[in-house]
Each structure stands twice: as structure tokens, then as C-alpha cells.
Write a protein that holds these residues in place. Structure first.
Motif, PDB file in Angstrom:
ATOM      1  N   ASP A 277       1.031  -1.517  -0.107  1.00 35.64           N
ATOM      2  CA  ASP A 277       0.407  -0.591   0.114  1.00 35.64           C
ATOM      3  C   ASP A 277       0.625   1.151   0.114  1.00 35.64           C
ATOM      4  O   ASP A 277       0.729   2.117  -0.592  1.00 35.64           O
ATOM      5  CB  ASP A 277      -0.824  -0.372   0.953  1.00 35.64           C
ATOM      6  N   HIS A 278       2.357   1.478   1.048  1.00 36.39           N
ATOM      7  CA  HIS A 278       3.117   2.550   1.030  1.00 36.39           C
ATOM      8  C   HIS A 278       3.483   2.489  -0.338  1.00 36.39           C
ATOM      9  O   HIS A 278       3.877   3.866  -1.165  1.00 36.39           O
ATOM     10  CB  HIS A 278       3.729   2.227   2.224  1.00 36.39           C
ATOM     11  N   TYR A 279       3.502   1.855  -1.037  1.00 38.32           N
ATOM     12  CA  TYR A 279       4.436   2.096  -2.272  1.00 38.32           C
ATOM     13  C   TYR A 279       3.735   1.818  -3.297  1.00 38.32           C
ATOM     14  O   TYR A 279       4.293   2.966  -4.512  1.00 38.32           O
ATOM     15  CB  TYR A 279       5.684   0.572  -2.516  1.00 38.32           C
ATOM     16  N   THR A 280       2.239   1.321  -3.341  1.00 34.12           N
ATOM     17  CA  THR A 280       1.271   2.057  -4.473  1.00 34.12           C
ATOM     18  C   THR A 280       1.261   3.773  -4.311  1.00 34.12           C
ATOM     19  O   THR A 280       1.131   4.425  -4.915  1.00 34.12           O
ATOM     20  CB  THR A 280       0.128   1.283  -3.641  1.00 34.12           C
ATOM     21  N   THR A 281       0.673   3.469  -3.122  1.00 33.25           N
ATOM     22  CA  THR A 281       0.652   5.490  -2.713  1.00 33.25           C
ATOM     23  C   THR A 281       1.773   6.242  -3.325  1.00 33.25           C
ATOM     24  O   THR A 281       1.763   7.346  -3.886  1.00 33.25           O
ATOM     25  CB  THR A 281       0.684   6.333  -1.643  1.00 33.25           C
ATOM     26  N   LEU A 282       3.130   5.776  -3.706  1.00 30.63           N
ATOM     27  CA  LEU A 282       4.063   6.272  -3.571  1.00 30.63           C
ATOM     28  C   LEU A 282       4.556   6.554  -5.269  1.00 30.63           C
ATOM     29  O   LEU A 282       4.173   7.208  -5.464  1.00 30.63           O
ATOM     30  CB  LEU A 282       5.279   5.923  -3.550  1.00 30.63           C
ATOM     31  N   SER A 283       3.898   5.588  -5.987  1.00 34.18           N
ATOM     32  CA  SER A 283       3.681   5.400  -7.209  1.00 34.18           C
ATOM     33  C   SER A 283       3.552   6.211  -7.713  1.00 34.18           C
ATOM     34  O   SER A 283       2.989   7.267  -8.969  1.00 34.18           O
ATOM     35  CB  SER A 283       3.701   3.935  -7.935  1.00 34.18           C
ATOM     36  N   LEU A 284       1.798   6.308  -7.166  1.00 32.76           N
ATOM     37  CA  LEU A 284       0.887   7.089  -7.696  1.00 32.76           C
ATOM     38  C   LEU A 284       0.832   8.520  -7.433  1.00 32.76           C
ATOM     39  O   LEU A 284       0.586   8.811  -8.613  1.00 32.76           O
ATOM     40  CB  LEU A 284      -0.633   6.616  -6.887  1.00 32.76           C
ATOM     41  N   GLU A 285       1.569   8.821  -6.534  1.00 33.25           N
ATOM     42  CA  GLU A 285       2.248  10.361  -6.586  1.00 33.25           C
ATOM     43  C   GLU A 285       2.788  11.080  -7.630  1.00 33.25           C
ATOM     44  O   GLU A 285       3.464  11.475  -7.778  1.00 33.25           O
ATOM     45  CB  GLU A 285       2.523  10.543  -4.688  1.00 33.25           C
ATOM     46  N   ASN A 286       3.668   9.755  -7.344  1.00 33.73           N
ATOM     47  CA  ASN A 286       5.031   9.940  -8.661  1.00 33.73           C
ATOM     48  C   ASN A 286       4.571  10.165 -10.178  1.00 33.73           C
ATOM     49  O   ASN A 286       4.319  10.798 -11.037  1.00 33.73           O
ATOM     50  CB  ASN A 286       5.229   8.509  -9.609  1.00 33.73           C
ATOM     51  N   ARG A 287       3.160   9.456 -10.752  1.00 36.16           N
ATOM     52  CA  ARG A 287       3.206   9.716 -11.445  1.00 36.16           C
ATOM     53  C   ARG A 287       1.433  10.515 -12.017  1.00 36.16           C
ATOM     54  O   ARG A 287       1.316  11.901 -12.852  1.00 36.16           O
ATOM     55  CB  ARG A 287       2.096   7.971 -12.784  1.00 36.16           C
TER      56      ARG A 287
END
Lengths: 366, 621
Positions: free
Chosen positions: B48-58
Motif C-alpha cells: 500500500d505504501h509503495y502504491t501510494t508513492l507510485s501514484l503520487e509519482n505519476r
């Protein structure tokens, strides 16, 4: 050696079916991930497929040679490799590093030759000696390993140097070098670590610092690791789906077709995909171990075991690096990463395994 | 150390090798386990943490500014428009040598050093693929010249965007106001979500007071960006809600007539519809071109406007404070009857001056010779000061303060415009507070004829005229008649704002006052009788003169002796027609010297125009 003797094409071509099957499976995975990682570039995929064909040809060709012949040629290849390494150090090309040697239209890395030449030569050297090797033999072997290793480190190409030396040292390990010596070597390494730190290149030190704390430099050296970790982590159990990896397609992930292609794979196929990939690798690795165990002469089993476990070192170092467990050392993921040199080397190495497996009977008969 | 020859023992070596391979295989499995543990941690545990980061990224959210609502006049004339203006933009990454290209560009398009300096400053800050403006407000000719030569300038583009434009320019600036770039102070007070993407905000006038209505709501597009921030594709788009249109009660024909009637003199005119409070004309002269302010006025032009002695940026109608002079006399008269201190027929003798008991000081009537015996109607018609000195003495400052405040003086009218001033109706309490002095009886007299401390705005004058026209009914002035939402197809009329009724309850008070004001223009001896000649309708008015400085006792000055900018201001309040009035005006002509000569003709002109437009009573000539 005559072709068509058995009427079985696989046997006649010295093909080991499980090994080739595993390789083909990995190549297929490799091309599909590459298609995604290259932003749907069929051109890149075609180029890589051509290299795979070249590697495959090399693998089949080497398989035709008997292990005996390979053993005899080893020191010659080693000598040629050393000459080229020296030449590279003097007239080599490459951005910030002298790795490449240009001979007319050919452009290649002599260090790649040593990935095979070093273990072959060490195996040849130890095969007719009394094993476990005595201290003087160990010393001579270390010299055979260390000299090319030093040249490659100086290029500087730490990743390749590690692989070259690992291949050589693995031969020594399988030759039965005593645990006491291994313990001693580890102790020496621990003691020498601080000295090593001061003799390292800045980029190497940076990589180690960054590995320990990627957040300290999120836009610089830590960027690779952070973005790769995000890619892997966001993949989850089943991944975002083929061609749907956002980290890679939106160019957040550097080196995504080459050294970091595993991150793309993890993002798009998730943990499930990783398990499948590891299973494919294990198929090849276990087949390699089997071949080594079944090998009928010292040279064969030493080189077979060394090449098999070197392949694992490749896999582990690359995956460890992408998942942030090991420093970024520039080791490609075998058979998957974009690039021709290491692909051909690895497939040639697998050709040696096939040669060992398929020539057994003839040796017994002779 | 030789332990003797050792024999190669294949079986022993094989055993050793096998053990080593097993050890290595075990090591391999262990490392694979480590790898898998790490992957499980990343991909399952921290997924979940990395999903959030990846969404914020793109994903980035980019705002889309809404289109600002338009402003129309009552007669359907567009007062505030959104027009496409062109600017020259440069995408640095597409230009090989920016300096060289700008040098070549100067052959075709004039660029001053300021523009180039500002461009260079932005060039350093912005990303290589962002378009950076080089020159705003290109003329049509510049656009044409550039378009012909554009192949020479890769990376240079002409971009169109909507820019506010006021077709009537200075004519409507005092009422409509203008928009300008959002400044830092405004940035702090606005809702960033609503104004994301908006560059301009209402600074003055209707543009400011109806900012919320005109602005609309921001839209968003969710875009996918790469690591460099380059937009790759639009994921989702929520369109902006365009601002609503305003229909003002202003009539451009009446407005133009009002401006014409000033004939270039400084002054202000406010015309209201008494029944609704609708602002029909709103003039502050001289004005300024609001279009200059929209995309940043040049420093030189701004300084010349700011420092001009005519003060064109000063909104006289809304913020100009003038002594009301005799224009307060109708209210005083009404108060006199309401409180019972006067009957309409009560007469006061005017010898040309007034004296308080036991005080030597003479309070002079403007008519030095005196008016003789004066009743209420005559006191208004001839504007006798002595009548009102006497009345003020009898009313006292407390009742005067209450009365005049009731008529809307000294308080804001509540018009839908920003920055209105309240003016001043003095009181004992005010004097104690502001001047730390007690109230003196003489001051009551002076303020009784609208001098002294009294200050009103032209808008307030018009408002009092409208209150008298309505016989006490207070309806706040308002500039906006309707709000229209073209997108929703809704049309919402703005209801008149009733401010209650003035506390003048005796009908005879209104009758007397209206009669008196009627006499001013259409009586035999009215101060403004000259201006009413030939009018086909009945109307009422009251002249006023605001003295700018005190004249010493026993000294008579002719206006010719006084320098222009110190001459008296001319005032006039009026409404027409007498019954069921349609128009109430407040007029001030600065340094116009005489209400009857300078201001009253303007009222007549406006009535003529308006009553003809309204289709009511036609004016001859």
C-alpha cells in the motif's frame, strides 16, 4: 564425432533439453518484459532477439566441442583474454571507464571473455592436481583469478570483476579448498575492509553509502534505489499487468531495460511473476547442478559447478541490487536484461554445460 | 614440508565435490529465501505504501481556469468581455541558440530590454520544455509578421488566451472597475482550490464586488507525467464551471449623456431609479482606461495617472467627499415639520444674515440683500440660508444628526460596490471623539446649511434624491440587476433592497418639501428655474454650493477672483417626474461655482434623455 548417428536431433546436436527449455523460457520472458520496458519498441525487441539467436548459436556451437578440447583451449583463451585486457587498459574506450576494445567494426569487452576464461583455466589447472589443493596450488589459483580481476576493477567495472573472480573462486571452492582457508580469507577481508574503503573509487563508495541510506540523496545516487523500490513494492502480489507499469513507462525508473529490468518485471507481474521467474531460473540452475554431479571428470564437474553457481551469483546480485539489498554494481539479469555481451557469455557458458552433459558417454567409451 | 606423494583418489574427490555442491546449493536456497523475504516485504507487506508513492509519482492535477462571466448593461451593451490576446512564447528545448534567435526576432517584432530581461530570468527558473512568454499583447500586425516568418524560429509560438477587455473603456470604469493580476496580498485571502489556474482577479468596481459570481469554479485535469514533469497524457478532465454573467442596471445611453453633459469638467453623476434603487448612470470624471490595468500597466502610465492633478483614478461618485451644501435643505425642512418646530406656512424674516442671541457673529445668507419674509416652499425655491439657520437652531444638532442619518447621510448606502465611503454627519459625540471639543451652537447653524463638518458622496446625494422622490421609502442603490448563468440557463433577478422608511410620517411634510423642490426648477423665483424652461414634464430639484474655503466676515469675493481649483463645487439633486418618479440624480461639478448654473442643466439633460428612452414623457428639442 559424426552427426546423425542416433537419428535423434537433440542428441546429435548435443542439446540438453531441460537446459535449452529453461533458456528459451527465460528468453521469452526477457523479450516480453523488454517490450514493455522499452516502451513498446519492436526494434529493441528484434535487436535483442537477434542477440539471443547469436547467443543460442554460440551455445549450440560450444556444446559440440568436447570438454577435453575445452580444457585444452582454456589456457590459450585465458592468455588471449589477458592480452586484450592489457590492451584495453591502454587503448580502451568508453564513457569514464576503459571497458571496450574496438577492433575494426567489432566492439567488445575483453572482460566478458574472462568470465568464462578464468573459471575454465582454473578448472583446467586444478583438474590434474591432487585435490583438495595444497596451499601453493591455492596461491597459484588465486593469482590466476586476481590478475584479470585487478585489471577489470581498474577499468573500473566492479560488477564484472565480482563475476569473474566469483567464477574462479567457485572453482577453488568446489575443488575442496579447506574451510580453514576460507575462514582465513573472510577474516582477512573483514580486516582489510577499511583499507578497501580508502582505495575505492568515489562512485563505488557512493553506491555503498546510498545502499545503506537511499533517502539521504533522493534525487541523486539514491534515486535509482528509491524508484526501483517503489516499482517493486507497488507491483504487489499480482502486479499492475504487462505494459501497465507506471514507474517504468513514465520514465521514473532509470536503466529500466538493462540492469533494472527486474524492477519493471516486479511492477508488472508482481510477486507471483517473481516466483515463476525464480522457478525458471531454478530449472536451469538445478539442471546445471545435476550436470555437475553427473560429470565424469574433474575438469568437467569443476567448470560445470562453477558456471552454474556463477549464474546464480548473477541472478542474486542483480535482484539484490534492484530490491535494495546490495549495492548497485551494474550486473545484468541473466537472459532478461537488454544487452548482447553478457547474454552471449552466459549462453556460451550454458553451452559448456551442455557439452559436459552430452559428451559423457563418449568419454566413458574412450 | 613434504608429506610424501599423494595419490589422486577419484572417489574421495567425488565425495568432496558432492559435499561442496550440496553446501553451495544450500547456500543458494538460503539466499533465494532472503531475496523472497525481501520481495514479500516490499510487495505484500509494504504494498500500500509503495502504491501510494507510485501514484503520487505519476499523477499531477493541473487546474483549468474558468472563463470569467461577462458584464452587460441594461440596454444589452457588453461592458466586460473576454477577448483573445496573443503572446509570443518560447519553448527553450526546441531552440538551439535562444540569444541568437531573439536577436533575429527583433528584426520583425519590437522587443524592449525589459521584456528580454524578464524572459531571461524566467528562462533560468523554468523547465526546458515549458513555454515561457516573451511578449504579451501582440498586435495583429506583429502576429501576421511573425506567422509569415515563423519557420525561421523553431520553438517560438504564438499563443492565444482570454484576456479581459472593456469595450467602453473609461466610460464605465468607475462602475465596472477592472481585473488585474492576482497580487501577493490577494493570494493569501483567496481559496487556492478555486483560484488554481486563475491569473486575474477583480480589483475594483463590479469586477471586485461580484468576483465570486464572475469567477466561476476551477476545473481540473489529471495528467500523467514522467519523472521530468512532462505531461504525457490526460487521464481525467473535469471541466471548469464558467463564471456567471451580470446584467447591470446601467444604461449606456444615459451614461454617455451624463459624461457628455459634464463637458470635460471634473465631477460625478449618479442616477438612480427610485422605485428599485437601480443605478442607471454612474460617472466619475475624468476617468481612465481600465484596459491598461488588465495585463499590468506600465510604470510610466501609472505614475502619470496617479500624479495627475485631475485625479482620474479617484472614484468621485463613490469616494469623493463633498460638503452637501444646500442640498440638505429639503431634509431639514421635512424634519422641521415632522418634529413640529415649523409649520409649512411659518415665516422667517431674512435680512441677509442671522444672529444667535447675544452673539455678534453674523451668519450670512447667500443673498446679501436678504429674502425678506420666507416660508418653507420659498426657502427651498430660493435657498434661503437664514430660514435654515433658524430651523437648525430650533432643531438642535442631536435631532439634525438623527434626521440626516435617517436620510442616508453619514452612513454607507449599501451599494454593491467596494470601497464606498460613509461621509460625515457630525454629532456632539463625534466632535468629542474626533476633535476632543464640545459642540458649539454656531456649528449647528453652519451644518444646517450643509457646510461645516458635513461630508457626502455623490452617490449619497442621489440616494437622498431618490428617498425624497419615494416620499421616504429607502431602497438601497444597486448596480446589478440580474445574474445569468448561461450554462445552467438560469436568470436570477436581483431584488431591490428595502432599507425601511424615513421617519417623516406627516404627509404635509412631503407635500411641502416636494412643492418647494418643484419651485426650485419650475417656480417663478426658483434658483434653477432657467434650466427647466420648456420641459414637458414636472420635476423637482435642489441646488447646492459647497464652499471650499471660508470667506471672512464682511468680505465679498467674486468667483472670478478665486483660482479655479478653489472655486465652489456645484451640486444638484433632483428627481423626475414629480409623481411616480423614474429618475433621481445626484450631481456634483467640481469648481463649477454654482449649482444652478453648472449642475442643474445636467439633471435636465438626463431627465430628457431618460424619459424619452423610457417612452414616457417626450422632451421637446
Amino acid at each position: 564425432m559424426r552427426l546423425g548417428r542416433s537419428g535423434n536431433l537433440l542428441v546429435d546436436l548435443h542439446i540438453d533439453a531441460p537446459l535449452v527449455g529453461g533458456v528459451l523460457l527465460l528468453c521469452a520472458v526477457g523479450l516480453s518484459v523488454l517490450y514493455s520496458a522499452s516502451d513498446h519498441s519492436l526494434e529493441v525487441v528484434a535487436k535483442q532477439a537477434a542477440r539471443m539467436a547469436l547467443g543460442f548459436t554460440s551455445m549450440i556451437a560450444v556444446a559440440q566441442l568436447s570438454p577435453l578440447r575445452l580444457a585444452r583451449w582454456s589456457p590459450i583463451i585465458y592468455a588471449i583474454g589477458m592480452v586484450l585486457l592489457v590492451a584495453t587498459a591502454i587503448v580502451g574506450t568508453g564513457r569514464g571507464a576503459h571497458r571496450w576494445l574496438e577492433l575494426g567494426p567489432l566492439r567488445f569487452q575483453p572482460s566478458e571473455i574472462m568470465k568464462l576464461a578464468v573459471p575454465l583455466t582454473v578448472a583446467w589447472f586444478l583438474s590434474d592436481k591432487l585435490l583438495p589443493p595444497r596451499l601453493s596450488l591455492v596461491g597459484a589459483t588465486l593469482l590466476l583469478v586476481a590478475v584479470p580481476g585487478a585489471f577489470i576493477i581498474e577499468q573500473p567495472d566492479l560488477g564484472t570483476a565480482i563475476l569473474v573472480m566469483a567464477a574462479g573462486l567457485l572453482v577453488l571452492f568446489f575443488a575442496g579448498i579447506s574451510w580453514r582457508l576460507i575462514g582465513l580469507a573472510i577474516a582477512v577481508c573483514v580486516v582489510c575492509a577499511p583499507i578497501g574503503w580508502y582505495t575505492m573509487h568515489d562512485y563505488q563508495r557512493q553506491r555503498i553509502i546510498t545502499l545503506l541510506d537511499p533517502a539521504a540523496d533522493p534525487l541523486g545516487a539514491g534515486y535509482h534505489i528509491i524508484q526501483a523500490t517503489i516499482a517493486v513494492g507497488s507491483g504487489g502480489w499480482s502486479g499492475k499487468g504487462w505494459l501497465n507499469g507506471t514507474q517504468s513507462h513514465l520514465e521514473f525508473l532509470p536503466e529500466r531495460a538493462t540492469d533494472f529490468i527486474f524492477a519493471v518485471y516486479c511492477e508488472e507481474f508482481g510477486l507471483l511473476g517473481v516466483l515463476v521467474l525464480l522457478a525458471a531460473y531454478l530449472l536451469v540452475l538445478i539442471r546445471g547442478i545435476t550436470i555437475a554431479m553427473n560429470a565424469q571428470d574433474g575438469f568437467s564437474r569443476l567448470i560445470a559447478a562453477s558456471l552454474t553457481f556463477t549464474l546464480f551469483v548473477y541472478i542474486f546480485v542483480n535482484m539484490g541490487m534492484v530490491t535494495g539489498q546490495l549495492p548497485v554494481v551494474g550486473v545484468p539479469l541473466p537472459l532478461i536484461s537488454y544487452g548482447g555481451t553478457s547474454l552471449v557469455t552466459i549462453m556460451t557458458g550454458l553451452g559448456i554445460l551442455m557439452s559436459i552433459q552430452t559428451h559423457r558417454r563418449f568419454i566413458v567409451e574412450s | 614440508m613434504n608429506f610424501g606423494p599423494r595419490m589422486k583418489t577419484p572417489s574421495r574427490e567425488t565425495q568432496l565435490f558432492t559435499r561442496r555442491v550440496l553446501v553451495a546449493a544450500a547456500g543458494m536456497l538460503l539466499l533465494i529465501g532472503v531475496l523472497l523475504a525481501r520481495l514479500v516485504y516490499l510487495q505484500l507487506w509494504s504494498h500500500d505504501h509503495y502504491t501510494t508513492l507510485s501514484l503520487e509519482n505519476r499523477l499531477r492535477v493541473l487546474p483549468i481556469a474558468p472563463t470569467r462571466g461577462l458584464i452587460y448593461s441594461r440596454d444589452g451593451v457588453l461592458l466586460a468581455d473576454n477577448r483573445t490576446s496573443f503572446m509570443l512564447e518560447v519553448v527553450p528545448e526546441k531552440v538551439e541558440d535562444v540569444d541568437q534567435a531573439i536577436g533575429r526576432l527583433r528584426q520583425f517584432i519590437a522587443l524592449d530590454d525589459d521584456q528580454v530581461t524578464r524572459f531571461r530570468a524566467e528562462l533560468r527558473q523554468r523547465r526546458r520544455f515549458d513555454a515561457i512568454p516573451l511578449k504579451n499583447n501582440l498586435t495583429e500586425q506583429e502576429v501576421a509578421v511573425f506567422s509569415v516568418n515563423r519557420q525561421q524560429f523553431p520553438g517560438f509560438n504564438i499563443a492565444g488566451r482570454l484576456s479581459r477587455y472593456y469595450p467602453l473603456g473609461s466610460q464605465t470604469a468607475a462602475l465596472v472597475g477592472y481585473v488585474g493580476r492576482i497580487n501577493e496580498a490577494e493570494l493569501k485571502s483567496i481559496d487556492p482550490a478555486v483560484y488554481a489556474g486563475t491569473t486575474h482577479i477583480g480589483k475594483e468596481g463590479i469586477e471586485k464586488s461580484y468576483e465570486k459570481v464572475l469567477h466561476g469554479t476551477a476545473g481540473y485535469q489529471q495528467v500523467e507525467v514522467n519523472a521530468e514533469g512532462r505531461v504525457l497524457r490526460v487521464v481525467e478532465r473535469s471541466p471548469p464551471g464558467p463564471g456567471r454573467d451580470l446584467h447591470l442596471s446601467l444604461d449606456t445611453r444615459l451614461q454617455a449623456a451624463a459624461i457628455d453633459s459634464l463637458q470635460g469638467r471634473k465631477g460625478a453623476i449618479v442616477a438612480l431609479e427610485p422605485a428599485s434603487g437601480a443605478v442607471l448612470a454612474f460617472v466619475s470624471n475624468p476617468g481612465f482606461d481600465p484596459n491598461e490595468f488588465v495585463n499590468g500597466i506600465s510604470t510610466r502610465l501609472y505614475q502619470s495617472l496617479r500624479d495627475s492633478p485631475d485625479r482620474p483614478l479617484f472614484n468621485r461618485a463613490l469616494q469623493g467627499l463633498y460638503p452637501p451644501g444646500s442640498t440638505i435643505k429639503p431634509m431639514m425642512a421635512a424634519g422641521g415639520i415632522e418634529t413640529g418646530v415649523r409649520q409649512a406656512g411659518d415665516r422667517v424674516f431674512c435680512p441677509g444674515f442671522f444672529r444667535l442671541p447675544n452673539v455678534l457673529h453674523k451668519y450670512r445668507c447667500w443673498q446679501k440683500a436678504g429674502h425678506g419674509s420666507v416660508d418653507l416652499v420659498r426657502s427651498l425655491a430660493e435657498s434661503c440660508d437664514v430660514y435654515y439657520y433658524d430651523l437648525a437652531k430650533d432643531l438642535g444638532i442631536d435631532r439634525m444628526h438623527a434626521l440626516l442619518t435617517d436620510f442616508g447621510l453619514g452612513v454607507k448606502t449599501g451599494i454593491d460596490l467596494p470601497g464606498e465611503l460613509a461621509g460625515l454627519v457630525p454629532s456632539r459625540e463625534w466632535k468629542q471623539r474626533a476633535r476632543k471639543q464640545p459642540w458649539y451652537p454656531g456649528e449647528t447653524l453652519v451644518n444646517g446649511i450643509g457646510q461645516g463638518f458635513m461630508l457626502t458622496t455623490p452617490l449619497q446625494l442621489a440616494y437622498t434624491a431618490s428617498i425624497i422622490a419615494n416620499r421616504g421609502q429607502k431602497i438601497s442603490p444597486r448596480a446589478v440587476a440580474a445574474i445569468e448563468d448561461p450554462a445552467a440557463g438560469s436568470h436570477e433577478e436581483v431584488e431591490p433592497v428595502h432599507g425601511g422608511t424615513v421617519a417623516i410620517t406627516k404627509p404635509e411634510a412631503w407635500t411641502a418639501v416636494v412643492n418647494g423642490m418643484h419651485e426650485v426648477v419650475q417656480g417663478a423665483r426658483g434658483t434653477a428655474r432657467a434650466t427647466a424652461a420648456g420641459a414637458a414634464y414636472q420635476y423637482a430639484g435642489k441646488t447646492g454650493t459647497a464652499q471650499l474655503f471660508g470667506i471672512k466676515q464682511n468680505v465679498t469675493l467674486k468667483n472670478e477672483d478665486i483660482v479655479k481649483h478653489l472655486r465652489d463645487h456645484a451640486l444638484f439633486i433632483a428627481f423626475a417626474p414629480l409623481e411616480q418618479p423614474r429618475l433621481a440624480v445626484g450631481i456634483i461639478v467640481e469648481n463649477g461655482e454654482s449649482g444652478s448654473k453648472a449642475a442643474a442643466p445636467i439633471a435636465r439633460a438626463l431627465f430628457d434623455v431618460w424619459l424619452r428612452i423610457e417612452g414616457g414623457l417626450d422632451a421637446p428639442g
